[in-house]
Design a protein around this motif. Structure first.
Motif, PDB file in Angstrom:
ATOM      1  N   LYS A 180      14.364   1.235 -12.322  1.00  9.97           N
ATOM      2  CA  LYS A 180      13.586   2.283 -12.981  1.00  9.97           C
ATOM      3  C   LYS A 180      12.310   1.710 -13.583  1.00  9.97           C
ATOM      4  N   ARG A 181      12.391   0.511 -14.111  1.00 13.19           N
ATOM      5  CA  ARG A 181      11.211  -0.148 -14.670  1.00 13.19           C
ATOM      6  C   ARG A 181      10.194  -0.420 -13.565  1.00 13.19           C
ATOM      7  N   VAL A 182      10.663  -0.871 -12.418  1.00 17.07           N
ATOM      8  CA  VAL A 182       9.770  -1.130 -11.280  1.00 17.07           C
ATOM      9  C   VAL A 182       9.116   0.172 -10.821  1.00 17.07           C
ATOM     10  N   ILE A 183       9.864   1.246 -10.763  1.00 15.59           N
ATOM     11  CA  ILE A 183       9.318   2.556 -10.378  1.00 15.59           C
ATOM     12  C   ILE A 183       8.209   2.951 -11.352  1.00 15.59           C
ATOM     13  N   ARG A 184       8.453   2.766 -12.631  1.00 18.24           N
ATOM     14  CA  ARG A 184       7.450   3.092 -13.658  1.00 18.24           C
ATOM     15  C   ARG A 184       6.185   2.238 -13.463  1.00 18.24           C
ATOM     16  N   LEU A 185       6.374   0.943 -13.191  1.00 20.71           N
ATOM     17  CA  LEU A 185       5.238   0.055 -12.948  1.00 20.71           C
ATOM     18  C   LEU A 185       4.465   0.473 -11.703  1.00 20.71           C
ATOM     19  N   CYS A 186       5.186   0.878 -10.663  1.00 23.99           N
ATOM     20  CA  CYS A 186       4.538   1.318  -9.424  1.00 23.99           C
ATOM     21  C   CYS A 186       3.672   2.550  -9.668  1.00 23.99           C
ATOM     22  N   LYS A 187       4.168   3.476 -10.461  1.00 19.11           N
ATOM     23  CA  LYS A 187       3.387   4.676 -10.784  1.00 19.11           C
ATOM     24  C   LYS A 187       2.121   4.303 -11.541  1.00 19.11           C
ATOM     25  N   GLN A 188       2.242   3.362 -12.489  1.00 17.98           N
ATOM     26  CA  GLN A 188       1.073   2.912 -13.241  1.00 17.98           C
ATOM     27  C   GLN A 188       0.058   2.240 -12.325  1.00 17.98           C
ATOM     28  N   ARG A 189       0.537   1.400 -11.413  1.00 18.92           N
ATOM     29  CA  ARG A 189      -0.349   0.725 -10.463  1.00 18.92           C
ATOM     30  C   ARG A 189      -1.071   1.741  -9.584  1.00 18.92           C
ATOM     31  N   TYR A 190      -0.324   2.734  -9.122  1.00 21.06           N
ATOM     32  CA  TYR A 190      -0.907   3.769  -8.275  1.00 21.06           C
ATOM     33  C   TYR A 190      -1.996   4.541  -9.025  1.00 21.06           C
ATOM     34  N   MET A 191      -1.727   4.911 -10.271  1.00 18.94           N
ATOM     35  CA  MET A 191      -2.697   5.653 -11.067  1.00 18.94           C
ATOM     36  C   MET A 191      -3.960   4.831 -11.302  1.00 18.94           C
ATOM     37  N   ARG A 192      -3.807   3.543 -11.589  1.00 21.91           N
ATOM     38  CA  ARG A 192      -4.975   2.668 -11.765  1.00 21.91           C
ATOM     39  C   ARG A 192      -5.785   2.573 -10.472  1.00 21.91           C
ATOM     40  N   LYS A 193      -5.088   2.445  -9.358  1.00 21.77           N
ATOM     41  CA  LYS A 193      -5.758   2.334  -8.060  1.00 21.77           C
ATOM     42  C   LYS A 193      -6.540   3.604  -7.753  1.00 21.77           C
ATOM     43  N   MET A 194      -5.938   4.766  -7.995  1.00 17.22           N
ATOM     44  CA  MET A 194      -6.612   6.033  -7.735  1.00 17.22           C
ATOM     45  C   MET A 194      -7.806   6.231  -8.674  1.00 17.22           C
ATOM     46  N   ALA A 195      -7.668   5.836  -9.935  1.00 14.31           N
ATOM     47  CA  ALA A 195      -8.769   5.959 -10.891  1.00 14.31           C
ATOM     48  C   ALA A 195      -9.940   5.071 -10.477  1.00 14.31           C
ATOM     49  N   LYS A 196      -9.630   3.883  -9.993  1.00 10.05           N
ATOM     50  CA  LYS A 196     -10.673   2.962  -9.538  1.00 10.05           C
ATOM     51  C   LYS A 196     -11.399   3.533  -8.321  1.00 10.05           C
ATOM     52  N   ASN A 217       0.814  -1.216   0.000  1.00 15.02           N
ATOM     53  CA  ASN A 217       0.000   0.000   0.000  1.00 15.02           C
ATOM     54  C   ASN A 217       0.850   1.269   0.000  1.00 15.02           C
ATOM     55  N   GLY A 218       2.088   1.169   0.416  1.00 15.01           N
ATOM     56  CA  GLY A 218       2.958   2.339   0.451  1.00 15.01           C
ATOM     57  C   GLY A 218       3.652   2.623  -0.862  1.00 15.01           C
ATOM     58  N   CYS A 219       4.301   1.612  -1.430  1.00 14.26           N
ATOM     59  CA  CYS A 219       5.118   1.850  -2.630  1.00 14.26           C
ATOM     60  C   CYS A 219       4.582   1.166  -3.887  1.00 14.26           C
ATOM     61  N   MET A 220       3.569   0.314  -3.740  1.00 11.47           N
ATOM     62  CA  MET A 220       2.933  -0.385  -4.851  1.00 11.47           C
ATOM     63  C   MET A 220       3.826  -1.440  -5.518  1.00 11.47           C
ATOM     64  N   ARG A 221       4.848  -1.903  -4.784  1.00  9.68           N
ATOM     65  CA  ARG A 221       5.684  -2.971  -5.335  1.00  9.68           C
ATOM     66  C   ARG A 221       5.122  -4.336  -4.954  1.00  9.68           C
ATOM     67  N   LYS A 222       5.389  -5.322  -5.824  1.00 11.76           N
ATOM     68  CA  LYS A 222       5.058  -6.702  -5.501  1.00 11.76           C
ATOM     69  C   LYS A 222       6.118  -7.232  -4.544  1.00 11.76           C
ATOM     70  N   ARG A 223       5.810  -8.357  -3.936  1.00 11.98           N
ATOM     71  CA  ARG A 223       6.724  -8.951  -2.954  1.00 11.98           C
ATOM     72  C   ARG A 223       8.121  -9.174  -3.528  1.00 11.98           C
ATOM     73  N   GLU A 224       8.191  -9.806  -4.692  1.00 13.30           N
ATOM     74  CA  GLU A 224       9.513 -10.092  -5.263  1.00 13.30           C
ATOM     75  C   GLU A 224      10.264  -8.817  -5.630  1.00 13.30           C
ATOM     76  N   GLU A 225       9.538  -7.765  -5.998  1.00 14.23           N
ATOM     77  CA  GLU A 225      10.187  -6.493  -6.307  1.00 14.23           C
ATOM     78  C   GLU A 225      10.776  -5.860  -5.048  1.00 14.23           C
ATOM     79  N   ARG A 226      10.097  -6.035  -3.935  1.00  8.51           N
ATOM     80  CA  ARG A 226      10.624  -5.501  -2.670  1.00  8.51           C
ATOM     81  C   ARG A 226      11.842  -6.302  -2.217  1.00  8.51           C
ATOM     82  N   TYR A 227      11.747  -7.615  -2.280  1.00  6.38           N
ATOM     83  CA  TYR A 227      12.825  -8.479  -1.788  1.00  6.38           C
ATOM     84  C   TYR A 227      14.081  -8.441  -2.655  1.00  6.38           C
ATOM     85  N   THR A 228      13.934  -8.211  -3.939  1.00  8.50           N
ATOM     86  CA  THR A 228      15.096  -8.244  -4.832  1.00  8.50           C
ATOM     87  C   THR A 228      15.578  -6.858  -5.244  1.00  8.50           C
ATOM     88  N   TRP A 229      15.053  -5.808  -4.623  1.00  8.65           N
ATOM     89  CA  TRP A 229      15.385  -4.435  -5.012  1.00  8.65           C
ATOM     90  C   TRP A 229      16.899  -4.192  -5.065  1.00  8.65           C
TER      91      TRP A 229
END
Length: 81
Positions: free
Chosen positions: A47-63, A26-38
């Motif tokens: 950078k790709r993970v950061i981009r994915l997190c932003k997309q996830r956040y935007m989808r969540k806010m739109a919903k 809920n804080g950074c929008m990363r999946k478990r493996e993204e957090r553990y392997t950062w």
């Protein structure tokens, strides 16, 4: 060929470490493996993970916004003027 990067990408962690129903933090929008392997990721991967997190956040806010808009018209009082 991968471009050389000289500066590390800071972790997106904001200290809110709880999961939503999809398994994203809920804080950074990363999946478990993204957090553990950062720390093992390349800068390009981070950078790709950061981009994915932003997309996830935007989808969540739109919903959430859509849910509020669906409920809101029913709860409005009809104008008397």
């Amino acid at each position: 060929m991968e471009q050389l990067e000289f500066f590390s990408v800071p972790s997106p962690c904001i200290g809110v470490c709880s999961l939503d129903n999809k398994g994203y933090c809920n804080g950074c929008m990363r999946k478990r493996e993204e957090r553990y392997t950062w720390m093992d990721m390349t800068i390009v991967q981070q950078k790709r993970v950061i981009r994915l997190c932003k997309q996830r956040y935007m989808r969540k806010m739109a919903k959430q916004k859509k849910k509020v808009q669906e409920v809101e018209p029913q709860s409005r009082q009809v104008s008397l003027f």
